[in-house]
Scaffold this active site. Structure first.
Site, PDB file in Angstrom:
ATOM      1  N   TYR A 443       0.786  -1.187   0.173  1.00 27.79           N
ATOM      2  CA  TYR A 443      -0.001  -0.094  -0.079  1.00 27.79           C
ATOM      3  C   TYR A 443       0.860   1.335   0.198  1.00 27.79           C
ATOM      4  O   TYR A 443       1.897   1.440   0.527  1.00 27.79           O
ATOM      5  CB  TYR A 443      -0.743   0.217   1.171  1.00 27.79           C
ATOM      6  CG  TYR A 443      -2.311  -0.253   1.076  1.00 27.79           C
ATOM      7  CD1 TYR A 443      -2.920  -0.139  -0.131  1.00 27.79           C
ATOM      8  CD2 TYR A 443      -3.026  -0.689   2.254  1.00 27.79           C
ATOM      9  CE1 TYR A 443      -4.379  -0.653  -0.336  1.00 27.79           C
ATOM     10  CE2 TYR A 443      -4.413  -0.944   1.974  1.00 27.79           C
ATOM     11  CZ  TYR A 443      -5.111  -0.894   0.961  1.00 27.79           C
ATOM     12  OH  TYR A 443      -6.255  -1.315   0.803  1.00 27.79           O
ATOM     13  N   GLU A 444       0.661   2.328  -0.628  1.00 28.20           N
ATOM     14  CA  GLU A 444       1.005   3.678  -0.660  1.00 28.20           C
ATOM     15  C   GLU A 444       2.359   3.684  -1.007  1.00 28.20           C
ATOM     16  O   GLU A 444       3.211   4.485  -0.650  1.00 28.20           O
ATOM     17  CB  GLU A 444       0.482   4.243   0.574  1.00 28.20           C
ATOM     18  CG  GLU A 444      -0.688   4.349   0.954  1.00 28.20           C
ATOM     19  CD  GLU A 444      -1.828   4.579   0.159  1.00 28.20           C
ATOM     20  OE1 GLU A 444      -1.362   5.385  -1.040  1.00 28.20           O
ATOM     21  OE2 GLU A 444      -2.885   4.350   0.180  1.00 28.20           O
ATOM     22  N   GLY A 445       2.870   2.911  -1.725  1.00 30.06           N
ATOM     23  CA  GLY A 445       4.352   2.685  -2.123  1.00 30.06           C
ATOM     24  C   GLY A 445       4.980   1.450  -1.426  1.00 30.06           C
ATOM     25  O   GLY A 445       4.953   1.620  -0.127  1.00 30.06           O
TER      26      GLY A 445
END
Length: 601
Positions: A443-445
């Site tokens: 998630y998110e990078g």
């Protein structure tokens, strides 16, 4: 399995490590001292223990539905979200001028841990809404702020982040969604976005999508991306919902975990609304600065995802402890009982439980200290103090995100292992935490993206100056520990010293080689992140041990302080030594990462 929020440990971290008393001296936070924190955390605990946690297992089993573009949330989620909104939890950290409570992130982060531990799938909706609010607060016009933020804080509307496209995962230079400006200043948006968490659902009256897209004359690459607000329903002048916008949920994904969180494929501009072809959106800030603005939301989300890792780990730990105390099997190896005993008596089970506990408490301390740095950076009147705090916060974010989420996979896996064969059976619930946690390092990078950020922006850019300044603070804590009379403090001082020296070796290697031999440096970027975060977490537990010994000597809360000392000591003996192996792999292992020919894989 019953969840109990770790309020006492969180308050300890706030008061003794994060300096909540100093945060409460910042103008605007005067009422946010330890008494307020305790009252808020206790109420948060009640809500999440009694309302949100009971929906965790049921949501995993019956995780909502998609039918011709309509998504219905898992049973009970809509009602729970209404209660979350009515309780003011969505606006806990948001400005009072828009209807929020204006409390510091130091307190808010602890409440986010409660919700994510209680029900990771449920928590994602409010967390992304918070990120969307933050992006609009920083980059949105006054009109956009007034139109959207109060309704999101109120909980009537929720927010999403629309980055990823089928051909563009983390490489946002490949984004192809289009935005064409109209005569009235609005834009018509077309394209497809995937992996949109809570991109469609029935828990709120409207959904506010923040969407990355390109204008027709935009330059190629990331410099040509703009950010737009695209609501599911247009907003009338009186703030009510208007026409259905041209954004449609084509499907939701079947996933390994977080099954009750609808992950949507969204199509913009397919002429399925009430506004004609092209979803109507309004630009946030200036054209071609969208990625810059979106990173505001993304960095908020990255911190929160790190806290999610801590939350799901805490839930898995609590269940593993309860099972270990209840499951009777085999005699203790020391002969302390004549017959079979609960497995918590066995040394290896204790080792697993202590590994879980110490990783959680170290990461929690690091996250709460990071939240305090954020509060100082954004609200302190002294610009020099704020600037330094911002640098520290930015350094800590990839550590909090990467370390806490990678550890959540290890911790929840250990939770399964403590359960033995029963951990592999879904009905015990241990497997759900393992499945749910696996998305968090993505998630998110991904962890590699966090690590590349740590290498590039946070270490090499300033020649390692900030990293070395943090190391100097760790050395100060080592001195305080070494000066103590206890064997535990002296031993932890020794372990921290070895870890700090290894860290400094790696920092020098990164700075010296990042340009001349980038493959060698970035081959070790994730180990560097894990090494650094391990050290910073151990440092926080070292500081905690100093406080705990002082409080124990004064006769304060003996059981808690003894447990804190034992946890810090275990971390020193079993977790900090991992740093040496990581150091060796970074300094000496780069060539073996890249040695094999590509066609030999």
């Amino acid at each position: 399995m019953t969840y109990r929020a770790p309020v006492k440990d969180q308050l300890f971290c706030m008061k003794e490590l994060a300096g909540l008393d100093q945060i409460a001296q910042i103008p605007g936070f005067e009422d946010a001292g330890i008494e307020t924190a305790q009252a808020v955390l206790e109420e948060s605990a009640k809500f999440n223990e009694n309302v949100v946690a009971p929906l965790n297992w049921s949501g995993d089993q019956d995780h909502g539905s998609w039918d011709n573009g309509v998504v219905r949330a898992s049973k009970g989620f809509k009602e729970a979200y209404r209660l979350l909104a009515e309780g003011g939890w969505q606006g806990l950290q948001q400005p009072a001028e828009f209807g929020g409570q204006g409390l510091p992130k130091t307190i808010g982060a602890a409440c986010i841990e409660h919700t994510t531990a209680a029900n990771l799938s449920f928590s994602l909706c409010s967390i992304l809404t918070g990120g969307a609010i933050e992006a609009l607060l920083v980059a949105g016009s006054d009109e956009l702020k007034t139109r959207y933020i109060p309704k999101m804080i109120e909980g009537a509307w929720t927010g999403t982040m629309n980055l990823t496209e089928p051909q563009a995962g983390s490489d946002l230079a490949l984004v192809r969604s289009k935005a064409v400006k109209q005569d009235d200043g609005s834009y018509r948006i077309s394209g497809q976005k995937i992996f949109i968490t809570y991109g469609e659902h029935d828990m709120s009256e409207n959904i506010v999508h923040l969407v990355l897209a390109r204008t027709p004359d935009a330059p190629e690459g990331v410099k040509g991306i703009s950010l737009f607000v695209v609501p599911k329903f247009l907003v009338n002048e009186d703030g009510s919902n208007g026409k259905r916008n041209d954004v449609y949920c084509a499907s939701i994904e079947e996933k390994l975990g977080i099954k009750a969180s609808p992950t949507a494929v969204l199509v913009f501009g397919d002429d399925k609304g009430e506004v004609g072809a092209g979803a109507i959106g309004h630009i946030v800030g200036e054209e071609n600065r969208g990625l810059e603005y979106m990173f505001i939301m993304m960095n908020a989300a990255r911190f929160d995802v790190g806290v999610q890792g801590i939350g799901v780990s805490e839930r898995a730990y609590q269940q593993a402890v309860a099972y270990a105390k209840d499951r009777v099997q085999s005699r203790p190896v020391d002969g302390s009982q004549p017959g079979s005993a609960a497995i918590i008596h066995h040394p290896d089970v204790k080792r697993m439980l202590m590994t879980m506990r110490s990783l959680i408490e170290g990461a929690r301390a690091m996250a709460i200290v990071g939240a305090a740095a954020y509060d100082t950076a954004h609200h302190h009147a002294d610009k020099a103090v704020a600037k330094q705090a911002q640098a520290v916060y930015e350094f800590l974010v990839p550590l909090i995100k990467g370390f806490s989420t990678e550890n959540s996979v290890e911790i929840t896996s250990l939770g399964v292992q403590v359960h033995g064969g029963m951990g592999f059976i879904e009905e015990t619930g241990a497997a759900q935490y393992y499945r749910d946690s696996r998305i968090l390092p993505i998630y998110e990078g991904t962890t590699a993206i966090q690590a590349n950020d740590l290498v590039g922006r946070k270490t090499s850019r300033d020649g390692g100056a900030l990293a070395k300044a943090i190391a100097a603070q760790i050395a100060d804590t080592e001195g305080q520990l070494a000066a103590c009379d206890s064997a535990q403090a002296k031993n932890l001082a020794k372990r921290l010293k070895a870890g700090r020296e290894a860290f400094l070796q790696v920092v020098d290697f990164v700075v010296a080689n990042v340009r001349s031999n980038p493959n060698a440096v970035f081959a070790g970027s994730v180990p560097y992140l894990m090494l650094t975060a391990n050290l910073v977490s151990g440092w926080q537990l070292g500081r905690a041990l100093l406080v705990a010994e002082e409080r124990l000597a004064a006769g304060e809360d003996a059981d808690f302080m003894k447990a804190k000392i034992a946890t810090a000591s275990f971390y020193g003996d079993h977790i900090l030594p991992r740093i040496g192996a990581l150091r060796d792999s970074i300094l000496e292992g780069g060539d073996s990462v890249t040695a094999m020919a590509l066609d030999s894989f």
